[in-house]
Design an enzyme around this catalytic site. Structure first.
Site, PDB file in Angstrom:
ATOM      1  NE  ARG A  81      -3.219   2.444   2.597  1.00  0.00           N
ATOM      2  CZ  ARG A  81      -3.052   3.338   4.017  1.00  0.00           C
ATOM      3  NH1 ARG A  81      -2.532   2.905   5.068  1.00  0.00           N
ATOM      4  NH2 ARG A  81      -3.884   4.591   3.622  1.00  0.00           N
ATOM      5  CG  HIS A 125      -1.018   8.875   3.630  1.00  0.00           C
ATOM      6  ND1 HIS A 125      -1.177   7.493   3.785  1.00  0.00           N
ATOM      7  CD2 HIS A 125      -0.527   9.525   4.879  1.00  0.00           C
ATOM      8  CE1 HIS A 125      -0.428   7.423   5.150  1.00  0.00           C
ATOM      9  NE2 HIS A 125      -0.109   8.253   5.836  1.00  0.00           N
ATOM     10  CD  GLU A 170      -4.573   7.358  10.227  1.00  0.00           C
ATOM     11  OE1 GLU A 170      -3.935   8.439  10.678  1.00  0.00           O
ATOM     12  OE2 GLU A 170      -4.210   6.198  10.622  1.00  0.00           O
ATOM     13  CG  ASN A 299      -5.167   3.204   8.879  1.00  0.00           C
ATOM     14  OD1 ASN A 299      -5.273   2.313   8.115  1.00  0.00           O
ATOM     15  ND2 ASN A 299      -4.581   4.474   8.449  1.00  0.00           N
ATOM     16  CE1 TYR A 301       0.489   2.562  13.776  1.00  0.00           C
ATOM     17  CE2 TYR A 301      -1.283   3.847  12.823  1.00  0.00           C
ATOM     18  CZ  TYR A 301       0.022   3.092  12.597  1.00  0.00           C
ATOM     19  OH  TYR A 301       0.344   3.003  11.329  1.00  0.00           O
ATOM     20  CD  GLU A 376      -1.477   3.969   8.129  1.00  0.00           C
ATOM     21  OE1 GLU A 376      -1.198   4.376   9.386  1.00  0.00           O
ATOM     22  OE2 GLU A 376      -1.412   4.595   7.372  1.00  0.00           O
TER      23      GLU A 376
HETATM   24  C1  FCB Z   1      -0.670   6.936  10.740  1.00  0.00           C
HETATM   25  C2  FCB Z   1      -0.302   7.739   9.534  1.00  0.00           C
HETATM   26  C3  FCB Z   1       0.921   7.209   8.996  1.00  0.00           C
HETATM   27  C4  FCB Z   1       1.884   6.905  10.443  1.00  0.00           C
HETATM   28  C5  FCB Z   1       1.357   6.288  11.146  1.00  0.00           C
HETATM   29  C6  FCB Z   1       2.392   6.024  12.246  1.00  0.00           C
HETATM   30  O1  FCB Z   1      -1.470   7.865  11.678  1.00  0.00           O
HETATM   31  O2  FCB Z   1      -1.218   7.242   8.519  1.00  0.00           O
HETATM   32  O3  FCB Z   1       1.354   8.116   8.029  1.00  0.00           O
HETATM   33  O4  FCB Z   1       2.173   8.344  10.749  1.00  0.00           O
HETATM   34  O5  FCB Z   1       0.149   6.857  11.998  1.00  0.00           O
END
Ligand code: FCB
Length: 476
Positions: A81, A125, A170, A299, A301, A376
């Site tokens: 991607r 992006h 995002e 995405n 984290y 992501e």
């Molecule tokens: C996301 C972004 C990517 C990178 C990661 C850690 O929010 O899409 O570009 O910064 O975080």
């Protein structure tokens, strides 16, 4: 005796990929007709990024893409991607395309296909052409129409060989960090502009999806990638539940409401009434935004933990990608953000794989039957080469194992997750943090730009090749 762990295996069709974005890796910012984007301007503004870092060279992927594709192929990845730099293709953000810019992406896609790696293109992006920001940026409606024109150009150029398309990455970050807290380009701190930008990003998605479909073969798929948040209340008290609901609207509902269901949440209107009457939502917009989707990209984290703010507290500050005296969250001074418990990555983000499971199951319920991709997921750590030149990153392996195991659990519980894209293939320019934060599975020496796969790259490559997660302590 402890029970031996049963191997975590994925369906044979599961797509194992890695992700990057244009400004974070390409460099070559003045080549072949490219003009500045808002990130060039922002990164070159003193004080905006750690160490004044910028993407002028980044990891020079523009010139080294063949090596990078070869790296992926060597690891055994099945998908890649990447995003297109809008100002490389349409330098003024409007009008005819620059073929030299498009040619770079044609070469990249051909290289991927030759190595049997499926390309997944993200159109946007975060790198808006500076000229469009000068004309008002995302708070202006016209930017959405400019995006549709750009989507059509790229769809025409690459639609014959790229099947997977993602309109926006995002949009929350574009709107709330770009126009709210100002820690991202263009660095504006205007609460109403944040909400206007959100609507116009939604509109851009809808118009862009239509434009893509008008020029592409029907077999291609159109999706978008949301950084939808798993928002958790600190307690089950009514006030904390209301705080979580408000942040859920501002983080998630503001995008998935119109995109997936054709309506903004009423509670979002109520919560923001003191700031805006939302009159920029014009007749017909919601139908345009609510285009049928072929898939949804998630995405993830870290989760968010919130409570109602007591009388002596004011203003949330947490926004993940940097700190600012300005809150990214409009109309949410009555909400407090808390550091969730547990270990953290080098970003300070707490590690909670169950948040990914919860997120997947939420969308499985919101849009049953819509295929999901994790577009992501990954972690930053302070990686350093050993004296023997190898880069060992057991924490990243543990992070990936934990999250992929939760993806597998969600699939077992009925979720239609079709693939996973590790963020990121390479160490790269991590926005306001510059090159300080390393998210790559592949280490980059920023002096020589030499690439060294970390042990996590080998670990992940084995998962991709076998469809089964290696043990966390398998030595690579
Ligand atoms: C996301 C972004 C990517 C990178 C990661 C850690 O929010 O899409 O570009 O910064 O975080």
């Amino acid at each position: 005796m402890p029970e031996p762990m049963s191997p975590v295996s994925f369906p044979s069709t599961f797509l194992w990929g890695a992700a990057t974005s244009a400004y974070q890796i390409e460099g070559a910012v003045r080549e072949d007709g490219r003009t500045p984007s808002i990130w060039d301007t922002f990164a070159h503004t003193p004080g905006k990024t750690a160490g004044g870092d910028h993407g002028d060279v980044a990891v020079d992927h523009y010139h080294r893409y063949r090596d990078d594709v070869a790296l992926m192929s060597g690891l055994g990845l099945g998908a890649y991607r990447f995003s297109i730099s809008w100002s490389r293709v349409q330098p003024t953000g409007r009008g005819p395309a620059v073929q030299r810019g498009l040619d770079f992406y044609r070469r990249l896609v051909d290289e991927l296909l030759a190595k049997d790696i499926k390309p997944a293109v993200t159109l946007y992006h975060w790198d808006l052409p500076q000229e469009l920001e000068d004309a008002g940026g995302w708070p202006e409606r016209d930017t959405a129409y400019r995006f549709a024109e750009y989507a059509q150009i790229v769809g025409e150029a690459l639609g014959d060989r790229v099947e997977q398309w993602i309109t926006l990455n995002e949009p929350w970050c574009s709107a709330f960090l770009g126009y709210g807290s100002g820690v991202h380009a263009p660095g504006r701190t205007e609460p109403v502009a944040t909400l206007r930008a959100s609507h116009h990003l939604n509109l851009a998605h809808g118009l862009g999806a239509k434009a893509l479909r008008s020029v592409m073969p029907a077999r291609n798929t159109v999706a978008l990638s949301l950084n939808s948040s798993t928002v958790r209340p600190l307690t089950q008290d009514a006030a904390d539940l209301a705080a979580a609901r408000k942040i859920d609207d501002l983080a998630n509902g503001i995008f998935h409401g119109p995109i997936l269901h054709g309506a903004y949440p009423e509670s979002l209107f109520t919560a923001t009434r003191q700031l805006t009457d939302w009159s920029y939502v014009q007749d017909g917009d919601l139908a345009t935004i609510n285009q049928p989707l072929d898939a949804l990209g998630l995405n993830y984290y870290t989760p968010a933990l919130v409570s109602a703010a007591g009388p002596d507290h004011s203003g949330p500050r947490a926004d993940g990608h940097g700190t600012s005296e300005h809150s990214p969250w409009p109309a949410a001074d009555d909400v407090l953000f808390h550091q969730p418990p547990g270990d953290r990555t080098a970003m300070g983000w707490s590690i909670d794989p169950t948040g990914l499971y919860d997120l997947i199951m939420r969308y499985e319920r919101e849009v049953p039957g819509l295929p999901l991709y994790i577009t992501e997921n990954g972690a930053a750590y302070d990686d350093k080469p050993d004296p023997d030149g190898r880069v060992h990153d057991p924490e990243r392996i543990a992070y990936l194992h934990g999250h992929l195991a939760e993806v597998r659990r969600a699939i077992a519980d009925g979720a239609d997750v079709r693939g996973y894209f590790l963020w990121s293939l390479l160490d790269n320019f991590e926005w306001a943090y510059g090159y300080e934060k390393r998210f790559g599975a592949v280490y980059v020496d920023y002096t020589t730009l030499e690439r060294t796969p970390k042990s996590s790259a080998h670990w992940y490559g084995k998962a991709a090749r076998t469809g089964t997660l290696p043990e966390v302590d398998e030595v690579f």
